[in-house]
Design a protein around this motif. Structure first.
Motif, PDB file in Angstrom:
ATOM      1  N   ALA A   1       0.838  -1.203   0.000  1.00  0.00           N
ATOM      2  CA  ALA A   1       0.000   0.000   0.000  1.00  0.00           C
ATOM      3  C   ALA A   1       0.873   1.253   0.000  1.00  0.00           C
ATOM      4  O   ALA A   1       0.374   2.368  -0.169  1.00  0.00           O
ATOM      5  CB  ALA A   1      -0.930   0.003   1.212  1.00  0.00           C
TER       6      ALA A   1
ATOM      7  N   ILE B   1      -1.023  -7.115  -6.792  1.00  0.00           N
ATOM      8  CA  ILE B   1      -2.201  -6.879  -5.956  1.00  0.00           C
ATOM      9  C   ILE B   1      -3.475  -7.324  -6.666  1.00  0.00           C
ATOM     10  O   ILE B   1      -4.395  -7.870  -6.047  1.00  0.00           O
ATOM     11  CB  ILE B   1      -2.309  -5.388  -5.585  1.00  0.00           C
TER      12      ILE B   1
ATOM     13  N   GLU C   1      -7.030  -7.366  -8.079  1.00  0.00           N
ATOM     14  CA  GLU C   1      -8.265  -6.703  -7.657  1.00  0.00           C
ATOM     15  C   GLU C   1      -8.432  -6.749  -6.142  1.00  0.00           C
ATOM     16  O   GLU C   1      -9.520  -6.486  -5.623  1.00  0.00           O
ATOM     17  CB  GLU C   1      -9.467  -7.375  -8.326  1.00  0.00           C
ATOM     18  N   ASN C   2      -7.372  -7.065  -5.443  1.00  0.00           N
ATOM     19  CA  ASN C   2      -7.443  -7.252  -3.994  1.00  0.00           C
ATOM     20  C   ASN C   2      -7.051  -5.990  -3.239  1.00  0.00           C
ATOM     21  O   ASN C   2      -6.524  -5.039  -3.805  1.00  0.00           O
ATOM     22  CB  ASN C   2      -6.527  -8.409  -3.593  1.00  0.00           C
ATOM     23  N   ASP C   3      -7.275  -6.020  -1.936  1.00  0.00           N
ATOM     24  CA  ASP C   3      -6.899  -4.926  -1.059  1.00  0.00           C
ATOM     25  C   ASP C   3      -5.402  -5.009  -0.795  1.00  0.00           C
ATOM     26  O   ASP C   3      -4.892  -6.032  -0.322  1.00  0.00           O
ATOM     27  CB  ASP C   3      -7.675  -5.035   0.260  1.00  0.00           C
TER      28      ASP C   3
ATOM     29  N   LYS D   1      -3.781  -3.886   1.513  1.00  0.00           N
ATOM     30  CA  LYS D   1      -3.504  -4.059   2.927  1.00  0.00           C
ATOM     31  C   LYS D   1      -3.891  -5.445   3.447  1.00  0.00           C
ATOM     32  O   LYS D   1      -3.853  -5.689   4.659  1.00  0.00           O
ATOM     33  CB  LYS D   1      -4.205  -2.966   3.739  1.00  0.00           C
ATOM     34  N   ASN D   2      -4.241  -6.339   2.542  1.00  0.00           N
ATOM     35  CA  ASN D   2      -4.434  -7.741   2.921  1.00  0.00           C
ATOM     36  C   ASN D   2      -3.100  -8.246   3.472  1.00  0.00           C
ATOM     37  O   ASN D   2      -2.084  -8.168   2.791  1.00  0.00           O
ATOM     38  CB  ASN D   2      -4.851  -8.539   1.683  1.00  0.00           C
TER      39      ASN D   2
ATOM     40  N   TYR E   1       0.554  -5.512   7.812  1.00  0.00           N
ATOM     41  CA  TYR E   1      -0.767  -5.323   8.386  1.00  0.00           C
ATOM     42  C   TYR E   1      -1.282  -6.577   9.095  1.00  0.00           C
ATOM     43  O   TYR E   1      -2.418  -6.603   9.570  1.00  0.00           O
ATOM     44  CB  TYR E   1      -1.755  -4.902   7.289  1.00  0.00           C
TER      45      TYR E   1
END
Length: 307
Positions: A185, A216, A218-220, A222-223, A230
């Protein structure tokens, strides 16, 4: 812990060379061509006392390096860097040889995992888990496995441990992370603070790869399985984390080291003055890299105990 307050002259020269290559379009293209050629060439010439077995896992490949005649019962699982976009190259095969040497003959399994953008998250993590299970099936107990990684591979090593914990699988004996990329991120202050002094990603060196990672998908971002910073580190094995002061990714390493320590993980965090991203690739050419490898060796022998 800070390793020395001054940068050696040899390291300063190496840093200038790295910056020149990464910030000169012609030199950078030439280096990229050499790297791609290295990735395609799997016939790396190891010293005679090392043997390599090429393993096809279907979706990805691995290389299993052994020290002829060694009785060391440990194995090192190497997850290479490259921003999840660059494959196993000659430099990582050299590092595999160094890992075998500094560990006094442990085997080394290098994973040529699937790459983005064709294979975004969770492809690399799935391949790392499959490699870990391959070692378990081969007869290595979890407390005989040491996971190592640099840059993206360092973050992947941490994500692997998080996934193993979630699945109820036993943790490895130890983890080594060189300049780990743990925050896709891109929130750390060092991304802006160190941009002008980072010879690898700074200025026009390639920072865009960090800012817009295709891994990344289509994912977050910050996963925790993408950006371990995180996540929760409770139950992790002892960790050695190394980073240079001139890295845009400095905070990625520092934040994880702090968080893991607070959660009860034995962590050795070493900062190398004036060093750039994955300076350990310099092997024994510069004093700082030589000391970093010696530190890795000391850490591994501590993890391995008396076998």
């Amino acid at each position: 812990m800070k390793e020395n307050d001054k940068t050696s002259h040899r390291a300063e020269l190496m840093r200038d060379i790295v910056a020149m290559v990464n910030q000169n379009p012609v030199l950078k293209q030439a280096w990229q061509r050499k790297k791609e050629k290295s990735i395609q060439n799997t016939e790396f010439e190891y010293p005679e006392h090392l043997s390599v077995e090429h393993i096809d896992m279907g979706l990805f490949k691995m290389e299993y390096l052994t020290w002829n005649g060694s009785e060391n019962p440990y194995v090192i699982l190497q997850l290479h860097g490259g921003g999840y976009m660059s494959g196993l190259q000659g430099q990582y095969r050299k590092m595999a040889g160094l890992y075998a040497e500094i560990s006094s003959g442990a085997a080394v399994l290098s994973v040529d995992y699937r790459l983005a953008p064709e294979y975004p998250f969770p492809a690399a993590l799935e391949d790392a888990v499959a490699a870990y299970k391959w070692l378990r099936d081969k007869g290595y107990e979890s407390d005989r496995i040491i996971v190592v990684g640099d840059s993206a591979g360092g973050g992947l090593a941490m994500a692997l441990c998080m996934e193993l914990r979630t699945n109820g699988e036993p943790m490895p004996a130890g983890l080594v992370a060189m300049s780990p990329w743990t925050d896709l991120a891109i929130t750390g202050e060092s991304y802006t603070k160190n941009r002008e002094i980072d010879p690898v990603f700074g200025a026009d060196g390639g920072g865009e790869m960090l800012l817009h990672s295709p891994y990344i998908g289509e994912n977050d971002a910050k996963n925790p399985l993408i950006s371990p910073m995180y996540g929760n580190f409770t139950g992790f094995p002892p960790m050695l984390i190394q980073v240079g002061t001139h890295e845009m990714l400095y905070d990625d390493a520092a934040s994880v080291a702090k968080k893991a320590k607070e959660q009860g993980v034995p962590v050795r965090f070493t900062v190398y003055e004036g060093m750039f991203h994955v300076f350990q690739m310099s092997g024994t050419v510069i004093p700082e890299s030589k000391r970093a490898w010696e530190e890795v060796g000391t850490f591994m022998h501590k993890v391995m105990g008396q076998w």
